[in-house]
Design a protein around this motif. Structure first.
Motif, PDB file in Angstrom:
ATOM      1  N   LEU A  18      14.963 -34.600  27.367  1.00 33.93           N
ATOM      2  CA  LEU A  18      16.253 -33.753  26.896  1.00 33.93           C
ATOM      3  C   LEU A  18      15.968 -32.878  25.845  1.00 33.93           C
ATOM      4  O   LEU A  18      16.660 -31.520  26.018  1.00 33.93           O
ATOM      5  N   VAL A  19      14.877 -32.764  25.013  1.00 39.83           N
ATOM      6  CA  VAL A  19      14.610 -31.889  24.131  1.00 39.83           C
ATOM      7  C   VAL A  19      13.768 -30.692  24.886  1.00 39.83           C
ATOM      8  O   VAL A  19      13.990 -29.571  24.538  1.00 39.83           O
ATOM      9  N   MET A  36      12.470 -40.484  27.489  1.00 40.51           N
ATOM     10  CA  MET A  36      13.763 -39.682  27.841  1.00 40.51           C
ATOM     11  C   MET A  36      14.158 -38.773  26.890  1.00 40.51           C
ATOM     12  O   MET A  36      14.878 -37.682  27.344  1.00 40.51           O
ATOM     13  N   VAL A  37      13.933 -38.952  25.701  1.00 38.69           N
ATOM     14  CA  VAL A  37      14.498 -37.909  24.541  1.00 38.69           C
ATOM     15  C   VAL A  37      13.770 -36.941  24.664  1.00 38.69           C
ATOM     16  O   VAL A  37      14.304 -35.540  24.604  1.00 38.69           O
ATOM     17  N   SER A  38      12.352 -37.003  24.962  1.00 41.77           N
ATOM     18  CA  SER A  38      11.445 -35.733  25.021  1.00 41.77           C
ATOM     19  C   SER A  38      12.025 -34.740  26.492  1.00 41.77           C
ATOM     20  O   SER A  38      11.958 -33.529  26.116  1.00 41.77           O
TER      21      SER A  38
END
Length: 113
Positions: free
Chosen positions: A5-6, A1-3
């Protein structure tokens, strides 16, 4: 999920950089064209033609379609040559739907003393 967003933030930053590059390049082309159009003995439209040539060489032909040159008088009575460029604003890279971007270049008309 963070990837994800990045990646989305990274793509947004790249898009902003592309829009700023196009804008700054067009401002530079319009300024150069205005300087040429404002010199002593310049022919009408010479600045617009130079701006079109520079924009085509720097970006693409689509960015040099709507270029105009006018001589305007400021409220103080000073005459300046103004070159205006209306170009597409790249939304998805250099492709895709787009709005428009208007930039101006101005130079002091040399024939006035």
């Amino acid at each position: 999920m963070v990837s994800v967003l990045v990646v989305v933030i990274g793509m947004g930053v790249l898009q902003l950089a592309l829009v700023l590059h196009v804008r700054n390049t067009l401002v530079s082309c319009a300024s150069e064209g205005a300087l040429l159009g404002a010199r002593l003995g310049a022919q009408p439209g010479e600045g617009a033609a130079r701006t079109r040539d520079l924009a085509q060489r720097s970006l693409a032909a689509a960015y040099s379609q709507d270029v105009t040159q006018t001589t305007v008088t400021t409220p103080d009575g000073v005459q300046v040559v103004e070159v205006t460029v209306v170009a597409p604003l790249p939304v998805l890279g250099l492709l895709g739907p787009s709005g428009s971007l208007t930039v101006h270049g101005r130079a002091f008309l040399e024939s006035q003393r």
